[in-house]
Motif scaffolding. Structure first.
Motif: not given
Length: 259
Positions: A115-116, A121, A209, A212, A216, A240-242, A246, A248
Motif C-alpha cells: 500500500m502506498e 493525508t 489513524r 499513521c 505518512v 485504516t490505511y485506505e 493509500m 493497495k
C-alpha cells in the motif's frame, strides 16, 4: 547476443529508479541514499522490460521483481545464481504466479498488500509526536505483549524513529504509548512505515489513524511517497490505511530454494 549478455546489472541509483518505472516497491528495494547511490549491499539487474532488485536486510533479505513476465523469467534464471537462498522473492501476485509456473522450484509463502500514497493525508492530530528515547523504550513493551512478530521494533537496525500517542492505561499512574508507528527502512523516493501497533485499551478511538496519518504525512513530505506492507487478513489495518488515501496492490512472496 547471448542471453547472459542481455542481463544488465545497474549500479547507479538513477538508472535503477528509471528502470523501476514508478513502481514504489522497486524504488524502495533500492534503499537509495542521499548521495545518489543504492543502499549497502543492494544489487539490481534489468532484462528487457523486467527489473529485479536484491535488498539485504537483517530481518529478511528481499528480491523484489517487476515488469514483463517473460522477461522476468529470463532475468531470474540468471539472478538466482547470484543471490543466496536467504532472499525472499516479492512482487505483484500475478507476476509471482507467472514466475512460479516458469520456475517450478519456487515455493509460495503468502499473499500481502503493498500500500502506498504520494499525497498528504491531513489526518495527524494533536497529541501525536515523535517519541524520545524513553518513549521508544516504553514502546518496546507493546511489541513484547501484542506484536512480537513485527519486523520493525524499537532498537532494530534501520528503524529510524517512532511516532505515537501517550496516555494513561486503565487508571495507571503514568502515561505510556498507546499507539506507535515507525519510520523504518525509508529510502530515496519511498518512505516506509512499519511497526504499527495499538494497545487493546486504546482501540476504537481513532488513535491509529491519527498516528499513521502523522507518519505518512512526514514521509510523503520528505520522500515524495509513503508505503507499507500488510497481510491480506488484517482487515482493520487495511481499512485504516485506505481511509488515509493509500492505494493497495496484491503482492505475493515466494521462497528461493538453494541452488
Amino acid at each position: 547476443m547471448a542471453e547472459a549478455e542481455e542481463v544488465e546489472e545497474l549500479v547507479r541509483l538513477g538508472d535503477i529508479h528509471r528502470a523501476a518505472d514508478g513502481c514504489g516497491a522497486l524504488i524502495w528495494a533500492a534503499q537509495g541514499r542521499g548521495d545518489g547511490s543504492p543502499g549497502p549491499g543492494v544489487r539490481a539487474w534489468r532484462h528487457g522490460a523486467a527489473l529485479a532488485v536484491a535488498s539485504p536486510n537483517p530481518q529478511q533479505d528481499r528480491l523484489v521483481v517487476g515488469g514483463d513476465g517473460a522477461d522476468a523469467g529470463v532475468l531470474l534464471r540468471r539472478v538466482l545464481d547470484r543471490v543466496g537462498p536467504s532472499y525472499r522473492l516479492l512482487g505483484e501476485a500475478a507476476l509471482i504466479g507467472d514466475l512460479m509456473r516458469q520456475l517450478p522450484g519456487l515455493v509460495p509463502v503468502h499473499h500481502f498488500l503493498w500500500m502506498e500514497t504520494m499525497s498528504p493525508t491531513g489526518a495527524g492530530a494533536a497529541g501525536v509526536r515523535w517519541l524520545d528515547a524513553r518513549g521508544e523504550r516504553q514502546a518496546a513493551a507493546l511489541f513484547d505483549r501484542f506484536f512480537p512478530d513485527s519486523y520493525a521494533q524499537p532498537g532494530r537496525e534501520g528503524v529510524r524513529r517512532w511516532a505515537g500517542v501517550l496516555d494513561e492505561v486503565n487508571g495507571g499512574a503514568a502515561a505510556e504509548p498507546l499507539v506507535v508507528a515507525a519510520d523504518a527502512w525509508s529510502a530515496a523516493g519511498c518512505g516506509f512505515m512499519g511497526g504499527v501497533v495499538t494497545h487493546p485499551a486504546a482501540r476504537g478511538r481513532g488513535l491509529a489513524r491519527a498516528v499513521c496519518g502523522f507518519v505518512v504525512d512526514a514521509l510523503v513530505a520528505r520522500y515524495g511517497r509513503t508505503a507499507l506492507m500488510v497481510l491480506t487478513g488484517n482487515a482493520p489495518a487495511i481499512a485504516t490505511y485506505e481511509r488515509l488515501g493509500m492505494t493497495k496492490r496484491l503482492f505475493r512472496a515466494a521462497h528461493l530454494p538453494a541452488r
